[in-house]
Design a protein around this motif. Structure first.
Motif, mmCIF file in Angstrom:
data_model
loop_
_atom_site.group_PDB
_atom_site.id
_atom_site.type_symbol
_atom_site.label_atom_id
_atom_site.label_comp_id
_atom_site.label_asym_id
_atom_site.label_seq_id
_atom_site.Cartn_x
_atom_site.Cartn_y
_atom_site.Cartn_z
ATOM 1 N N LEU A 78 -13.067 -0.972 6.931
ATOM 2 C CA LEU A 78 -12.556 -0.486 8.206
ATOM 3 C C LEU A 78 -13.749 0.120 8.918
ATOM 4 C CD1 LEU A 78 -9.574 -0.723 8.445
ATOM 5 C CD2 LEU A 78 -9.336 1.672 7.928
ATOM 6 N N ASN A 115 0.823 -1.195 0.000
ATOM 7 C CA ASN A 115 0.000 0.000 0.000
ATOM 8 C C ASN A 115 0.860 1.250 0.000
ATOM 9 O OD1 ASN A 115 -2.386 -1.402 0.043
ATOM 10 N ND2 ASN A 115 -2.537 -1.384 2.263
ATOM 11 N N LEU A 116 1.920 1.185 0.779
ATOM 12 C CA LEU A 116 2.762 2.364 0.895
ATOM 13 C C LEU A 116 3.290 2.757 -0.482
ATOM 14 C CD1 LEU A 116 4.210 4.501 2.324
ATOM 15 C CD2 LEU A 116 6.044 2.910 2.867
ATOM 16 N N SER A 145 -1.831 4.333 -2.023
ATOM 17 C CA SER A 145 -3.181 4.325 -1.470
ATOM 18 C C SER A 145 -3.577 2.895 -1.164
ATOM 19 C CB SER A 145 -4.157 4.920 -2.462
ATOM 20 O OG SER A 145 -4.612 3.934 -3.345
ATOM 21 N N SER A 146 -4.352 2.773 -0.128
ATOM 22 C CA SER A 146 -4.677 1.440 0.349
ATOM 23 C C SER A 146 -5.923 0.899 -0.315
ATOM 24 C CB SER A 146 -4.938 1.500 1.837
ATOM 25 O OG SER A 146 -6.188 2.105 2.051
ATOM 26 N N ARG A 147 -6.250 -0.290 0.010
ATOM 27 C CA ARG A 147 -7.490 -0.878 -0.482
ATOM 28 C C ARG A 147 -8.501 -0.941 0.662
ATOM 29 N NH1 ARG A 147 -6.609 -2.168 -5.836
ATOM 30 N NH2 ARG A 147 -8.801 -2.599 -6.058
ATOM 31 N N PHE A 148 -8.490 0.099 1.454
ATOM 32 C CA PHE A 148 -9.452 0.192 2.542
ATOM 33 C C PHE A 148 -10.616 1.073 2.145
ATOM 34 C CE2 PHE A 148 -5.526 -0.250 5.262
ATOM 35 C CZ PHE A 148 -5.793 -1.549 5.640
ATOM 36 N N ARG A 159 -9.586 4.488 0.594
ATOM 37 C CA ARG A 159 -10.025 4.862 -0.743
ATOM 38 C C ARG A 159 -11.183 5.849 -0.638
ATOM 39 N NH1 ARG A 159 -11.808 4.648 -5.940
ATOM 40 N NH2 ARG A 159 -12.262 6.840 -5.672
ATOM 41 N N SER A 186 -10.412 10.746 11.191
ATOM 42 C CA SER A 186 -8.971 10.988 11.149
ATOM 43 C C SER A 186 -8.223 9.691 10.915
ATOM 44 C CB SER A 186 -8.484 11.570 12.470
ATOM 45 O OG SER A 186 -8.817 12.928 12.537
ATOM 46 N N MET A 187 -8.559 8.740 11.724
ATOM 47 C CA MET A 187 -7.877 7.452 11.630
ATOM 48 C C MET A 187 -7.997 6.883 10.220
ATOM 49 S SD MET A 187 -9.605 4.227 11.805
ATOM 50 C CE MET A 187 -8.926 3.577 10.309
ATOM 51 N N ALA A 219 -6.977 1.535 -7.129
ATOM 52 C CA ALA A 219 -7.306 2.214 -5.875
ATOM 53 C C ALA A 219 -6.892 3.677 -5.948
ATOM 54 C CB ALA A 219 -6.620 1.527 -4.707
ATOM 55 N N MET A 275 -9.553 -8.875 -1.695
ATOM 56 C CA MET A 275 -8.112 -9.180 -1.680
ATOM 57 C C MET A 275 -7.867 -10.593 -2.195
ATOM 58 S SD MET A 275 -5.826 -6.942 0.119
ATOM 59 C CE MET A 275 -7.027 -6.062 -0.820
ATOM 60 N N LEU A 302 -8.519 8.548 7.452
ATOM 61 C CA LEU A 302 -7.726 9.349 6.521
ATOM 62 C C LEU A 302 -6.254 8.993 6.660
ATOM 63 C CD1 LEU A 302 -9.518 12.779 6.913
ATOM 64 C CD2 LEU A 302 -9.611 11.209 4.968
ATOM 65 N N GLU A 303 -5.820 8.795 7.881
ATOM 66 C CA GLU A 303 -4.421 8.442 8.088
ATOM 67 C C GLU A 303 -4.092 7.096 7.450
ATOM 68 O OE1 GLU A 303 -3.427 8.840 12.221
ATOM 69 O OE2 GLU A 303 -4.119 10.921 12.286
ATOM 70 N N HIS A 304 -5.076 6.270 7.371
ATOM 71 C CA HIS A 304 -4.850 4.988 6.706
ATOM 72 C C HIS A 304 -5.065 5.077 5.207
ATOM 73 C CE1 HIS A 304 -4.895 3.227 10.771
ATOM 74 N NE2 HIS A 304 -4.140 2.321 10.216
ATOM 75 N N LYS A 305 -5.222 6.278 4.750
ATOM 76 C CA LYS A 305 -5.352 6.516 3.313
ATOM 77 C C LYS A 305 -6.445 5.656 2.671
ATOM 78 C CE LYS A 305 -1.896 9.373 3.486
ATOM 79 N NZ LYS A 305 -2.387 10.539 4.204
ATOM 80 N N LEU A 349 -10.630 -1.836 13.940
ATOM 81 C CA LEU A 349 -11.211 -3.121 13.546
ATOM 82 C C LEU A 349 -11.292 -3.283 12.038
ATOM 83 C CD1 LEU A 349 -14.336 -4.656 15.140
ATOM 84 C CD2 LEU A 349 -11.946 -5.268 15.358
ATOM 85 N N LEU A 350 -10.843 -4.428 11.611
ATOM 86 C CA LEU A 350 -10.962 -4.810 10.209
ATOM 87 C C LEU A 350 -11.984 -5.928 10.178
ATOM 88 C CD1 LEU A 350 -8.963 -3.434 8.443
ATOM 89 C CD2 LEU A 350 -7.567 -5.474 8.430
ATOM 90 N N ARG A 354 -1.401 15.177 7.469
ATOM 91 C CA ARG A 354 -1.851 14.026 8.244
ATOM 92 C C ARG A 354 -0.801 12.937 8.124
ATOM 93 N NH1 ARG A 354 -6.884 14.097 10.177
ATOM 94 N NH2 ARG A 354 -8.443 15.287 9.016
ATOM 95 N N PRO A 355 -0.417 12.356 9.237
ATOM 96 C CA PRO A 355 0.557 11.265 9.166
ATOM 97 C C PRO A 355 0.012 10.139 8.298
ATOM 98 C CG PRO A 355 -0.385 11.474 11.383
ATOM 99 C CD PRO A 355 -0.826 12.669 10.604
ATOM 100 N N ASN A 356 0.884 9.460 7.636
ATOM 101 C CA ASN A 356 0.490 8.334 6.814
ATOM 102 C C ASN A 356 0.668 7.056 7.622
ATOM 103 O OD1 ASN A 356 0.516 6.128 5.105
ATOM 104 N ND2 ASN A 356 1.206 7.356 3.363
ATOM 105 N N ALA A 357 -0.466 6.534 8.049
ATOM 106 C CA ALA A 357 -0.421 5.363 8.922
ATOM 107 C C ALA A 357 0.231 4.180 8.237
ATOM 108 C CB ALA A 357 -1.826 4.994 9.373
ATOM 109 N N LEU A 358 0.107 4.122 6.931
ATOM 110 C CA LEU A 358 0.680 2.988 6.209
ATOM 111 C C LEU A 358 2.197 2.962 6.376
ATOM 112 C CD1 LEU A 358 -2.143 3.256 5.050
ATOM 113 C CD2 LEU A 358 -1.223 2.713 2.820
#
Lengths: 369, 369
Positions: free
Chosen positions: A121, A80-81, A85-88, A145, A137-138, B19, B1, A140-143, B120-121, B73-77
DNA sequence: TCAATCTGCTAAAACGCTTGATCAAAAATG
DNA sequence: CATTTTTGATCAAGCGTTTTAGCAGATTGA
């Protein structure tokens, strides 16, 4: 992800447990590469089965074997990094559990997301502002989709500003003063369907017990009721419409009013109301559907399918709401006409409406209706 | 996935939508660093408010301002990547929505996870093997901290092998032949509580309508019933226990049998059964609780709280199950004694059990009971 | 006054992966 | 046989962070 992770509240530091992984080191691509005697690049190409990569059959096999042998799993985080962008897909709900409904939205969203290779998520906010902000926020931080912002009952909603930092769609709610994408149940259509169940069986004097509390459902269902009557050539009689609190007690209490109106059928604002109505009717020795045909709204499984007799009703399409939300978010569906897409509420016929009161048990409704 | 991402099925490639993130480039730490005229390291230290970092007040302010200004925003990834493990907790459920119950498990897990800075996922598998495998794979690939494996009703479960690749705890289920951590409702305690509600009101002849289908609940609740009777000095009469299908119809059908037994109270295997029982009782002109005191089990909100009269019952602690599962997973709670932790089922008293049938409305149960 | 210490900050390596640019060897071409 | 093309695979840069080691300048101690 409230504190330690976020620069917004640097003072708090409730020392979350370290996110310690399992003991044994996870197998990386490098190890596979070494094991197979190739470069990481090659492993990557094999793993992702890149169409235009030229990998010899032998090498490919060797890599695949090593992967199996070592039990390698790609690291989605790294993936993802690099892809940026992630697949969330985030789902923030104001009540994940207060009602079975919310569950169905999650379910639909999850299935649909999964279908497109995305993962859900979830966060529930209990309608609480800071929790909501944190949740977004969380995400968005996990980027993510994009974000699905959902409410447990159909209502207007204010859009949290942070949402604008990503793609989002409102689910089961809408924003009166913005052109945000939204998916909501088609209350009017639902009201029409509910009424039609009755009309099709020959009922002409049909009461509608609406909710006392204002909501899009209240207006929509009433309009649907009127439209159904009109199509059937039945004059609308305002006297047949009255309000009650939309729960069992409300339904129970409405019986007296209802019986004053000399109707053969009643459309209740929701299933819970119908449940209470059943009690009141039975207590007076009346039977359903012989003495009074009843239809509800919502199709709350636990209730509707198991009342005596099982309740005819109209289903709130929560699953579809979630699924459609995801499709809209991903651009799989185009919002045909306007930014609010309405999902139909399908009728669910059970036994609380009998056979045609005009033609009797033999004939089904004729094609002329 | 499922496909593109996974080397397991290299042949499939259903071209998931890319994505694609939003249009505008997200602000990175580097940009903040440049904006503030410092190094990324410094920004990192400020953002994370590192305790032992030595940052001048001026610099810190400058960085903070730039952050705000740029909307960083920090990038959690990236964060997760470097830390080697994410702050995800996976929840795989066999039925996310079939029942309101599952929702509560999610809710509890979500709240508790959040409390510890985890997210949570969720994935639902509909009890379907490959979906389950995919779900677990995806979670492992995201380097989840651990996985909660939950079922929608309390039952023995087989542990998917992939689960062993990470920490996990079973929720609402257990593995008969392994020492896997598990959280389940304490059915025996629940049965005791339910029966006690009746006993405390002076009932001596109490029927128990058990389920026809085998389950830990069936055995546990029966045992609880027996224990409660024993503590009260009431002899167990096997004739007062019989089975019915655990739904409304079953309860309705059980009324006849019940009335043959000359009891003053009945403990139903679950609320739905009690709901049917109500109907049968009322139809025979009997009233609750005067002619028959009733307690259910499950505390299905939609039903129990709104029956007429509201049903006394015992709550299945789904929320707690989810929360306890997370605590166990994170090692916040130690599993005291054994690997299966049992959560109490609290009684919820409403009106389907009247006042003390011996002492009348005035006295509460005496301390000697 | 010179070394020792502290303060404020930065350089750079890593995390695990993707991907465009390269490159050597083999195969095809004229 | 020399040249071009193809094949099979590698190099290396980069994704956005964290973090250790270290460096210059200021302060302190003796």
């Amino acid at each position: 992800m409230t504190s330690e992770e976020s620069f917004t509240e640097p003072e708090v530091n409730p020392s979350h447990p370290p996110a310690t992984p399992r003991t044994s080191h996870p197998v990386t691509m490098r190890e596979v590469a070494e094991g197979a005697g190739v470069s990481v690049a090659t492993v990557s190409l094999v793993v992702n089965n890149k169409k235009d990569a030229r990998i010899g059959a032998g090498t490919r096999k060797r890599v695949l074997d090593t992967i199996r042998e070592l039990g390698y799993r790609p690291n989605a985080l790294a993936k993802n990094l690099v892809s940026g962008s992630s697949r969330f897909i985030g789902l923030v709900a104001d009540a994940i559990a207060t009602t079975p409904f919310a569950g169905q939205i999650i379910h639909g969203a999850q299935d649909e997301a999964w279908k497109h290779g995305f993962v859900l998520l979830v966060a529930n906010t209990e309608g609480n502002e800071p929790a909501e902000k944190d949740a977004i926020s969380m995400m968005l931080e996990h980027k993510v989709r994009g974000i699905l912002y959902s409410t447990w009952f159909h209502r207007p909603a204010e859009i949290p500003t942070a949402l604008h930092e990503t793609d989002f769609v409102l689910v089961n709610c809408f924003s009166p003063d913005s052109d945000a994408l939204a998916v909501v149940p088609d209350e009017v259509h639902g009201g029409r369907e509910a009424t039609d169940i009755l009309v099709r069986k020959g009922h002409r004097r049909i009461a509608f017990i609406n909710a006392t509390i204002p909501a899009p459902a209240k207006d929509g269902r009433l309009q649907g009721y009127r439209e159904a009557l009109e199509s059937a050539g039945i004059a609308f009689d305002p006297n047949l419409v009255f309000d009650a609190f939309p729960d069992q007690e409300g339904g129970y209490g409405a019986v007296e009013e209802l019986l004053k109106r000399d109707v053969t059928a009643v459309f209740c604002y929701n299933d819970r109301m119908a449940m209470g109505l059943y009690d009141g009717l039975k207590q007076r020795g009346l039977s359903i559907p012989e003495d009074m045909a009843v239809v509800g709204f919502d199709n709350q499984e636990v209730i509707a399918a198991h009342m005596r007799p099982p309740l005819s009703t109209v289903a709130l399409p929560h699953y579809e709401l979630g699924a459609a939300g995801v499709r809209l978010l991903l651009g799989v569906d185009e919002p045909a006409g306007g930014n609010v897409v309405k999902i139909e509420c399908p009728p669910v016929e059970r036994d609380s409406v009998g056979t045609n009161i005009l033609t009797g048990p033999q004939l089904r409704w004729s094609s002329t209706t």
